[in-house]
Scaffold this active site. Structure first.
Site, short mmCIF file in Angstrom:
data_model
loop_
_atom_site.label_atom_id
_atom_site.label_comp_id
_atom_site.label_asym_id
_atom_site.label_seq_id
_atom_site.Cartn_x
_atom_site.Cartn_y
_atom_site.Cartn_z
N PRO A 59 -11.34 -4.34 2.29
CA PRO A 59 -10.41 -5.02 1.38
C PRO A 59 -9.36 -4.02 0.89
CG PRO A 59 -12.53 -4.67 0.32
CD PRO A 59 -12.70 -4.28 1.75
N HIS A 60 -8.12 -4.46 0.82
CA HIS A 60 -7.07 -3.52 0.44
C HIS A 60 -5.92 -4.25 -0.22
CE1 HIS A 60 -6.23 -4.95 4.55
NE2 HIS A 60 -4.97 -4.95 4.17
N ALA A 61 -5.11 -3.50 -0.93
CA ALA A 61 -3.96 -4.10 -1.60
C ALA A 61 -2.90 -3.06 -1.89
CB ALA A 61 -4.40 -4.75 -2.91
#
Lengths: 150, 116
Positions: free
Chosen positions: A66-68
Site C-alpha cells: 500500500p502506498h500514497a
C-alpha cells in the site's frame, strides 16, 4: 537508485502485528509508519485507502505494498509489518496477505516513489526473500534482510 | 551505415512523418506499433495504478520507425522537417530520434540518396 537504508528507518519494521482484515492491516501499518516518520496517521490512512480504491496493492504471494503520495511528507518513507495471521487483501492472486510494505512519499518526488515501488516489487518477486522475511525472528532482523537487498 | 530510430508519440502525424522521410531522401523504413513504459505500467500493472494521473495527456501507443541510412547527412535533412511536422521534438510528448552504428548488414535494396 532507491536505497532501502534511506527509506526504512530504525524501528519501522515489525513482526507479529495483529490485524483481523485488510482495514486492520492498513491501520496497523499506517500506525507504524506514522509514529516512526512523524506523519498524521489519519491523513495517511485516507491517502492509502484512496489508492486502494483504484486497485488492490496486493501483488500476490502474500505481499501487499500500500502506498500514497501526499502532502506533509518530507521524504519517501517505508514501514514493514509482518502480520501475525494473513488477511484477505483483494490481492491479484486471491491469496491472503501477511507481508505489508507501506510507503508514503511527497507529491514532489513521484520519481523516487516509482523507483522504490519498482525495486520493492522486484525484491518481493524472489521466493527466497519472502521465505526469509516470514522467518525473521523480529523487526530488526526483517529490516536487515531488506537492507541486504540494496 | 546507421540505424535511424524515431519513436513518434503523435501517431496522427505518421503519414506526414513518412512523407518527410521520403522528402529527406530516405526511401525505406519499417514501422512498428509500440507502447511507452510509463503508460503500460500505470494501466496494465495494478501496483502502479496510482500513477495514472501523471499519464494524463499522454498517448497510450506510439510508432517506432526504423530505417537504415548511409550516413547522417540524410538525418540532417530529415530532422528539421520532422520538427516542423510534429511541432518541435524538443517538446515533451512529441517523440525522440537517434542513430546507432551498424557494424554489418546485408540485403538493403536501396539506401538514402546522396543529395545535399
Amino acid at each position: 537508485m532507491a536505497s532501502y537504508r534511506n527509506v526504512l528507518r530504525d524501528g519501522l519494521a515489525a513482526v507479529g502485528i495483529a490485524a483481523k482484515d485488510k482495514a486492520g492491516a492498513l491501520e496497523a501499518a499506517a500506525g507504524l509508519l506514522a509514529a516512526g516518520a512523524g506523519l498524521d496517521k489519519g491523513r495517511l490512512l485516507v491517502a492509502v485507502a484512496a489508492r486502494e480504491k483504484l486497485s488492490s496493492t496486493g501483488i500476490g504471494e502474500g505481499v501487499a505494498i500500500p502506498h500514497a503520495l501526499m502532502e506533509g511528507v518530507a521524504a519517501t518513507t517505508m514501514a514493514v509489518a509482518r502480520l501475525a495471521e494473513p488477511v484477505d487483501f483483494d490481492a491479484e492472486d486471491g491469496g491472503p496477505v501477511d507481508l505489508v510494505f507501506m510507503i508514503a512519499g511527497p507529491r514532489s518526488d513521484t520519481g523516487g516513489h516509482l523507483k522504490l515501488l519498482s525495486k520493492l516489487a522486484r525484491t518481493l518477486h524472489d521466493p527466497e526473500f519472502r521465505k526469509a522475511a516470514r522467518e525473521a525472528p523480529d523487526g530488526p532482523a526483517l529490516a536487515r534482510l531488506i537492507y541486504d537487498r540494496d | 551505415m546507421k540505424l535511424l530510430v524515431f519513436v513518434l508519440n503523435k501517431e496522427e502525424f505518421l503519414e506526414e512523418v513518412l512523407e518527410a522521410y521520403v522528402e529527406a531522401g530516405i526511401p525505406g523504413a519499417t514501422i512498428l506499433d509500440s507502447e511507452g513504459l510509463g503508460y503500460f505500467l500505470a494501466y496494465e500493472v495494478p501496483l502502479f495504478a496510482g500513477f495514472k494521473e501523471f499519464m494524463k495527456g499522454n498517448k497510450p501507443y506510439n510508432k517506432t520507425i526504423l530505417s537504415v541510412v548511409k550516413d547522417e547527412k540524410a538525418v540532417g535533412r530529415l530532422v528539421p522537417i520532422l520538427d516542423e511536422v510534429v511541432g518541435g521534438l524538443q517538446n515533451p510528448g512529441t517523440g525522440v530520434i537517434f542513430t546507432l552504428p551498424i557494424e554489418w548488414g546485408y540485403g538493403f535494396a536501396r539506401l538514402d540518396d546522396d543529395e545535399e
